[in-house]
Design a protein around this motif. Structure first.
Motif, PDB file in Angstrom:
ATOM      1  N   SER A 106      18.486 148.292  -4.005  1.00  0.00           N
ATOM      2  CA  SER A 106      17.082 148.191  -3.580  1.00  0.00           C
ATOM      3  C   SER A 106      16.303 147.228  -4.468  1.00  0.00           C
ATOM      4  O   SER A 106      15.453 146.461  -3.981  1.00  0.00           O
ATOM      5  N   ILE A 107      16.588 147.264  -5.762  1.00  0.00           N
ATOM      6  CA  ILE A 107      15.892 146.361  -6.679  1.00  0.00           C
ATOM      7  C   ILE A 107      16.236 144.910  -6.363  1.00  0.00           C
ATOM      8  O   ILE A 107      15.366 144.030  -6.379  1.00  0.00           O
ATOM      9  N   TYR A 108      17.508 144.657  -6.050  1.00  0.00           N
ATOM     10  CA  TYR A 108      17.906 143.290  -5.705  1.00  0.00           C
ATOM     11  C   TYR A 108      17.193 142.822  -4.442  1.00  0.00           C
ATOM     12  O   TYR A 108      16.682 141.697  -4.383  1.00  0.00           O
ATOM     13  N   VAL A 109      17.142 143.669  -3.422  1.00  0.00           N
ATOM     14  CA  VAL A 109      16.446 143.320  -2.177  1.00  0.00           C
ATOM     15  C   VAL A 109      14.967 143.068  -2.446  1.00  0.00           C
ATOM     16  O   VAL A 109      14.359 142.131  -1.906  1.00  0.00           O
ATOM     17  N   TYR A 110      14.384 143.893  -3.301  1.00  0.00           N
ATOM     18  CA  TYR A 110      12.967 143.727  -3.649  1.00  0.00           C
ATOM     19  C   TYR A 110      12.725 142.357  -4.297  1.00  0.00           C
ATOM     20  O   TYR A 110      11.752 141.672  -3.973  1.00  0.00           O
ATOM     21  N   MET A 111      13.615 141.952  -5.190  1.00  0.00           N
ATOM     22  CA  MET A 111      13.464 140.654  -5.844  1.00  0.00           C
ATOM     23  C   MET A 111      13.599 139.504  -4.856  1.00  0.00           C
ATOM     24  O   MET A 111      12.936 138.471  -4.995  1.00  0.00           O
ATOM     25  N   GLN A 112      14.435 139.696  -3.829  1.00  0.00           N
ATOM     26  CA  GLN A 112      14.634 138.634  -2.852  1.00  0.00           C
ATOM     27  C   GLN A 112      13.438 138.456  -1.920  1.00  0.00           C
ATOM     28  O   GLN A 112      13.307 137.426  -1.258  1.00  0.00           O
ATOM     29  N   LEU A 113      12.573 139.446  -1.861  1.00  0.00           N
ATOM     30  CA  LEU A 113      11.379 139.316  -1.027  1.00  0.00           C
ATOM     31  C   LEU A 113      10.482 138.178  -1.509  1.00  0.00           C
ATOM     32  O   LEU A 113       9.686 137.637  -0.743  1.00  0.00           O
ATOM     33  N   GLY A 114      10.630 137.806  -2.775  1.00  0.00           N
ATOM     34  CA  GLY A 114       9.838 136.702  -3.303  1.00  0.00           C
ATOM     35  C   GLY A 114      10.121 135.376  -2.622  1.00  0.00           C
ATOM     36  O   GLY A 114       9.289 134.460  -2.660  1.00  0.00           O
ATOM     37  N   LEU A 115      11.284 135.266  -1.979  1.00  0.00           N
ATOM     38  CA  LEU A 115      11.611 134.036  -1.260  1.00  0.00           C
ATOM     39  C   LEU A 115      10.722 133.820  -0.045  1.00  0.00           C
ATOM     40  O   LEU A 115      10.591 132.692   0.447  1.00  0.00           O
ATOM     41  N   PHE A 116      10.111 134.888   0.455  1.00  0.00           N
ATOM     42  CA  PHE A 116       9.349 134.810   1.707  1.00  0.00           C
ATOM     43  C   PHE A 116       7.843 134.819   1.473  1.00  0.00           C
ATOM     44  O   PHE A 116       7.077 134.951   2.428  1.00  0.00           O
ATOM     45  N   ILE A 117       7.412 134.665   0.226  1.00  0.00           N
ATOM     46  CA  ILE A 117       5.983 134.670  -0.077  1.00  0.00           C
ATOM     47  C   ILE A 117       5.518 133.240  -0.317  1.00  0.00           C
ATOM     48  O   ILE A 117       5.872 132.627  -1.331  1.00  0.00           O
ATOM     49  N   ILE A 119       3.265 130.268  -1.598  1.00  0.00           N
ATOM     50  CA  ILE A 119       2.384 130.192  -2.747  1.00  0.00           C
ATOM     51  C   ILE A 119       0.916 130.123  -2.324  1.00  0.00           C
ATOM     52  O   ILE A 119       0.023 130.621  -3.015  1.00  0.00           O
ATOM     53  N   GLN A 120       0.655 129.526  -1.140  1.00  0.00           N
ATOM     54  CA  GLN A 120      -0.727 129.382  -0.683  1.00  0.00           C
ATOM     55  C   GLN A 120      -1.378 130.737  -0.421  1.00  0.00           C
ATOM     56  O   GLN A 120      -2.596 130.878  -0.551  1.00  0.00           O
ATOM     57  N   VAL A 121      -0.566 131.733  -0.072  1.00  0.00           N
ATOM     58  CA  VAL A 121      -1.110 133.049   0.271  1.00  0.00           C
ATOM     59  C   VAL A 121      -1.688 133.749  -0.955  1.00  0.00           C
ATOM     60  O   VAL A 121      -2.694 134.460  -0.856  1.00  0.00           O
ATOM     61  N   ILE A 122      -1.058 133.572  -2.108  1.00  0.00           N
ATOM     62  CA  ILE A 122      -1.492 134.302  -3.303  1.00  0.00           C
ATOM     63  C   ILE A 122      -2.170 133.389  -4.328  1.00  0.00           C
ATOM     64  O   ILE A 122      -2.383 133.799  -5.467  1.00  0.00           O
ATOM     65  N   LEU A 151      12.318 132.986  -9.854  1.00  0.00           N
ATOM     66  CA  LEU A 151      13.293 134.026 -10.138  1.00  0.00           C
ATOM     67  C   LEU A 151      14.105 134.427  -8.910  1.00  0.00           C
ATOM     68  O   LEU A 151      15.317 134.633  -9.005  1.00  0.00           O
ATOM     69  N   SER A 152      13.462 134.561  -7.763  1.00  0.00           N
ATOM     70  CA  SER A 152      14.160 135.066  -6.576  1.00  0.00           C
ATOM     71  C   SER A 152      15.340 134.184  -6.198  1.00  0.00           C
ATOM     72  O   SER A 152      16.458 134.677  -5.970  1.00  0.00           O
ATOM     73  N   PHE A 153      15.107 132.889  -6.117  1.00  0.00           N
ATOM     74  CA  PHE A 153      16.188 131.974  -5.738  1.00  0.00           C
ATOM     75  C   PHE A 153      17.275 131.939  -6.809  1.00  0.00           C
ATOM     76  O   PHE A 153      18.475 131.923  -6.495  1.00  0.00           O
ATOM     77  N   SER A 154      16.868 131.937  -8.075  1.00  0.00           N
ATOM     78  CA  SER A 154      17.842 131.905  -9.166  1.00  0.00           C
ATOM     79  C   SER A 154      18.699 133.164  -9.173  1.00  0.00           C
ATOM     80  O   SER A 154      19.920 133.103  -9.376  1.00  0.00           O
ATOM     81  N   ILE A 155      18.075 134.310  -8.957  1.00  0.00           N
ATOM     82  CA  ILE A 155      18.808 135.574  -8.910  1.00  0.00           C
ATOM     83  C   ILE A 155      19.799 135.575  -7.754  1.00  0.00           C
ATOM     84  O   ILE A 155      20.926 136.067  -7.888  1.00  0.00           O
ATOM     85  N   MET A 156      19.413 135.038  -6.620  1.00  0.00           N
ATOM     86  CA  MET A 156      20.309 134.984  -5.474  1.00  0.00           C
ATOM     87  C   MET A 156      21.569 134.186  -5.794  1.00  0.00           C
ATOM     88  O   MET A 156      22.691 134.590  -5.443  1.00  0.00           O
ATOM     89  N   ILE A 157      21.419 133.054  -6.494  1.00  0.00           N
ATOM     90  CA  ILE A 157      22.576 132.236  -6.850  1.00  0.00           C
ATOM     91  C   ILE A 157      23.487 132.971  -7.829  1.00  0.00           C
ATOM     92  O   ILE A 157      24.704 133.067  -7.628  1.00  0.00           O
TER      93      ILE A 157
END
Length: 278
Positions: A106-117, A119-122, A151-157
């Motif tokens: 679950s933690i890994y999936v949570y970290m991958q959610l950063g790929l879909f955010i 930058i303009q939104v936040i 972090l998200s992309f780096s963690i995925m690799i």
């Protein structure tokens, strides 16, 4: 049969040479661009060799437009960001991929959610947060968001690489009496060097070329990075295109050197065998 093989080889070589020319042409054009004045660039000699060669464009870029300060700011922000991106992502990925604990998936999936955010939104909440933390107009105002967003992309690799490694690597080390930390540092880290090279290049390019956060989170001219510094070449009544081209050549040197230095690791990273052998 030999004639057919020879023809195929000639066709393949011709295709590769065409591809090389197409790939190198933008670099050559930019190099010529940086050695011309505005008239040559747009009217008298847009594609030809500069005549005369205007080395003064590089001198103007460094002295008149202070490109050296912007270059140093970008280098400081990028190097610190990349180091922490590598450290955090490789440790997290190792824990999520190789260790069993409650909620690891679950933690890994949570970290991958950063790929879909986007930058303009936040961007607005991020600017408010940076101001509330008191780090606006400091290097940290850029370094911390850059680390978080990469972090998200780096963690995925790293996670993908760790999942391909045989468990016998750790088991043999544990049998010899090595601790988890010794196994990670002495065995795992050397094995995933191809992944580290991949993450380094992508993270370096993302941070080095980032524009939006650098423009919004830092208003101090002394802390501006290269993408923002290039705006100084654009004036109200005209633009010094030659020095701007020189600045872009200077800005591209670190990325080219980084890729040339790590290109072999990137090729190894494309195969599972390369990832295992390191």
């Amino acid at each position: 049969m030999k004639a057919k093989v020879r023809i195929n080889k000639v066709v393949l070589n011709a295709f590769l040479w065409i591809y090389v020319v197409i790939s190198i042409f933008p670099i050559i054009y930019m190099l010529f661009f940086s050695l011309k004045n505005n008239d040559e660039i747009f009217y008298t000699n847009p594609l030809g060799f500069p005549n005369p060669i205007r080395w003064a464009n590089y001198f103007d870029a460094v002295t008149r437009f202070n490109i050296g300060r912007y270059f140093m700011n970008s280098m400081i922000v990028t190097l610190i960001s990349v180091v922490f991106i590598l450290m955090i992502s490789i440790m997290f990925s190792y824990a999520a991929a190789r260790m069993t604990f409650k909620g690891s998936g679950s933690i890994y999936v949570y970290m991958q959610l950063g790929l879909f955010i986007p930058i303009q939104v936040i961007m607005i909440p991020l600017a408010v947060l940076v101001k509330d933390l008191g780090i606006r107009n400091t290097y940290l105002a850029l370094i911390i968001p850059y680390i978080a967003f990469n972090l998200s992309f780096s963690i995925m690799i790293f996670y993908s690489f760790f999942r391909t490694l045989p468990k016998e690597l750790e088991e043999s080390a544990y049998v010899e009496g090595a601790s988890v930390y010794q196994t990670f540092i002495k065995i795992i880290v050397p094995v995933v060097k191809p992944a580290m090279a991949t993450v380094t290049i992508f993270a370096f390019l993302n941070v080095w070329n980032e524009y939006i956060m650098a423009q919004v989170l830092n208003s101090d001219q002394k802390l501006k990075t290269l993408p923002i510094g290039l705006l100084n070449f654009t004036g109200q009544f005209g633009t010094d295109w030659g020095p701007m081209g020189a600045a872009m050549i200077i800005a591209s040197i670190p990325t080219i050197l980084l890729y040339l230095f790590m290109s072999e690791k990137i090729e190894n990273a494309m195969t599972v065998s390369g990832a295992v052998k390191g």
